[in-house]
Scaffold this motif. Structure first.
Motif: not given
Length: 217
Positions: A183-191
């Motif tokens: 989940a952290d990798q996905i959110i960081d990519r969106i940011c």
């Protein structure tokens, strides 16, 4: 919704449901030429269209198997009939969670009435502009790549037969899709994307990541 994917409740079946509308029965004016060393695959740009069909699909997120139904349209009554099909093919002892998008047909009175008569069903709607969260979209990508993109269909019946056979073949060797990112990798990519999108460029508030952007971001 992520919880339904990663840790569904006990004694439940979770289905990712959506429609693929206007699938065209395309007959190429020349055969598709396969890729050979030094030469890419070639196909003619022109074609004859023999009609369209809509495909309703329900992906069982635990097993990867798909329930499919072909329809001439994707109205609310057609969606209700597809829910009937899911009901028939699902163990009656299981609660059923259906993940679908915000299409108005999914919220029509005829569907609401059906849900009241089938209390074991519960619909979960993806947020606006986030239909990609629905896992069946990933299955549609496989359908497009493996069946439709290079397919040649000389009639609507031939297209329907091809779709039904492909779903049957898929189900014979079905496997569930699995997360490959945290989940952290996905959110960081969106940011990281948001730092370059127009919402962050013209205002300080990013509606995707709920963070305040600095000037010029």
């Amino acid at each position: 919704m992520v919880g339904l994917y990663l840790a569904p409740p006990a004694n439940t079946a979770v289905f990712a449901v959506d429609e693929k509308p206007q699938i065209q029965a395309l007959e190429r004016t020349a055969p598709v030429l396969p890729m050979v060393p030094g030469t890419p695959e070639r196909r003619s740009f022109d074609y004859v269209r023999h009609g369209t069909v809509d495909l309703f699909a329900a992906l069982n997120t635990a097993t990867g198997k798909v329930i499919g139904k072909l329809s001439a349209q994707h109205r609310a009554v057609d969606f209700r009939d597809f829910l009937d099909e899911i009901d028939r093919q699902t163990d009656p002892g299981l609660a059923v969670h259906v993940i679908c998008d915000n299409l108005s047909a999914h919220k029509a009175p005829v569907v609401h009435k059906w849900l009241l008569a089938h209390p074991r069903f519960r619909l979960h709607f993806t947020p606006a502009y986030s239909s990609w969260i629905n896992q069946v979209e990933r299955w549609f990508a496989e359908l497009e790549r493996r069946c439709l993109e290079r397919g040649v269909f000389c009639s609507l019946d031939e297209l329907k037969t091809g779709l039904e056979e492909w779903i049957k073949t898929w189900n014979e060797q079905a496997r569930p899709f699995k997360w490959t990112k945290t989940a952290d990798q996905i959110i960081d990519r969106i940011c990281r994307y948001c730092r370059y999108c127009r919402y962050c460029r013209y205002c300080r508030y990013c509606r995707y990541c709920d963070r305040i952007s600095g000037p010029g971001h």
